[in-house]
Design a protein around this motif. Structure first.
Motif, PDB file in Angstrom:
ATOM      1  N   LEU A 231       0.823  -1.212   0.000  1.00 20.96           N
ATOM      2  CA  LEU A 231       0.000   0.000   0.000  1.00 20.96           C
ATOM      3  C   LEU A 231       0.860   1.265   0.000  1.00 20.96           C
ATOM      4  O   LEU A 231       0.509   2.261  -0.649  1.00 20.96           O
ATOM      5  N   ALA A 232       1.988   1.234   0.684  1.00 21.17           N
ATOM      6  CA  ALA A 232       2.900   2.387   0.659  1.00 21.17           C
ATOM      7  C   ALA A 232       3.479   2.563  -0.747  1.00 21.17           C
ATOM      8  O   ALA A 232       3.621   3.696  -1.223  1.00 21.17           O
ATOM      9  N   LEU A 233       3.794   1.461  -1.423  1.00 18.29           N
ATOM     10  CA  LEU A 233       4.284   1.552  -2.800  1.00 18.29           C
ATOM     11  C   LEU A 233       3.201   2.110  -3.728  1.00 18.29           C
ATOM     12  O   LEU A 233       3.492   2.925  -4.612  1.00 18.29           O
ATOM     13  N   ILE A 234       1.959   1.696  -3.535  1.00 11.59           N
ATOM     14  CA  ILE A 234       0.848   2.248  -4.325  1.00 11.59           C
ATOM     15  C   ILE A 234       0.744   3.750  -4.086  1.00 11.59           C
ATOM     16  O   ILE A 234       0.551   4.531  -5.020  1.00 11.59           O
TER      17      ILE A 234
ATOM     18  N   TRP B 264       3.500   5.466  -6.007  1.00 14.67           N
ATOM     19  CA  TRP B 264       3.176   5.467  -7.433  1.00 14.67           C
ATOM     20  C   TRP B 264       2.126   6.540  -7.738  1.00 14.67           C
ATOM     21  O   TRP B 264       2.273   7.312  -8.683  1.00 14.67           O
ATOM     22  N   LYS B 265       1.091   6.604  -6.915  1.00 15.14           N
ATOM     23  CA  LYS B 265       0.018   7.581  -7.121  1.00 15.14           C
ATOM     24  C   LYS B 265       0.555   9.011  -7.041  1.00 15.14           C
ATOM     25  O   LYS B 265       0.103   9.896  -7.761  1.00 15.14           O
ATOM     26  N   LYS B 266       1.539   9.243  -6.186  1.00 11.15           N
ATOM     27  CA  LYS B 266       2.144  10.566  -6.028  1.00 11.15           C
ATOM     28  C   LYS B 266       3.229  10.839  -7.077  1.00 11.15           C
ATOM     29  O   LYS B 266       3.836  11.901  -7.074  1.00 11.15           O
ATOM     30  N   GLY B 267       3.501   9.866  -7.944  1.00 14.58           N
ATOM     31  CA  GLY B 267       4.495  10.048  -8.997  1.00 14.58           C
ATOM     32  C   GLY B 267       5.929   9.873  -8.527  1.00 14.58           C
ATOM     33  O   GLY B 267       6.864  10.298  -9.212  1.00 14.58           O
ATOM     34  N   ARG B 268       6.129   9.227  -7.403  1.00 17.17           N
ATOM     35  CA  ARG B 268       7.482   9.072  -6.860  1.00 17.17           C
ATOM     36  C   ARG B 268       8.156   7.781  -7.321  1.00 17.17           C
ATOM     37  O   ARG B 268       9.369   7.630  -7.155  1.00 17.17           O
ATOM     38  N   ILE B 269       7.356   6.850  -7.847  1.00 23.51           N
ATOM     39  CA  ILE B 269       7.900   5.680  -8.541  1.00 23.51           C
ATOM     40  C   ILE B 269       7.094   5.536  -9.832  1.00 23.51           C
ATOM     41  O   ILE B 269       5.922   5.902  -9.878  1.00 23.51           O
ATOM     42  N   PRO B 270       7.717   5.020 -10.899  1.00 27.47           N
ATOM     43  CA  PRO B 270       7.035   4.994 -12.196  1.00 27.47           C
ATOM     44  C   PRO B 270       5.948   3.929 -12.317  1.00 27.47           C
ATOM     45  O   PRO B 270       5.079   4.031 -13.170  1.00 27.47           O
TER      46      PRO B 270
END
Length: 85
Positions: A54-57, A60-66
């Protein structure tokens, strides 16, 4: 339009959604370096690996991982099974 509900169920109520900003930065670095979810959880000692996902999601949603490569995240050899509720 709001949908009328018959019986409300709160999902994932047993998970901890609170993270320190420095831990999210470290999580992003670990993901970029190719760590799997169990390696990440060895560092963060979360009660449930779903909190890592959930932290990875969130990142991703914040644009911090592609994006999130679930096959890579869960596909490597693991030392333990994911927590089951």
């Amino acid at each position: 339009m709001t949908k009328s509900r018959q019986k409300v169920v709160v999902i994932l109520e047993d998970l901890d959604f609170v993270w320190d900003e420095k831990d999210l930065i470290r999580l992003r670095e670990m993901y970029a370096d190719g760590a799997n979810i169990w390696q990440m959880n060895e560092v963060f000692q979360r009660e449930n690996e779903l909190e890592i996902l959930l932290a990875l999601i969130h990142l991703w949603k914040k644009g911090r991982i592609p994006g999130i490569d679930l096959k890579r995240l869960f596909g490597k050899t693991k030392k333990c099974q994911p927590a089951r509720s």
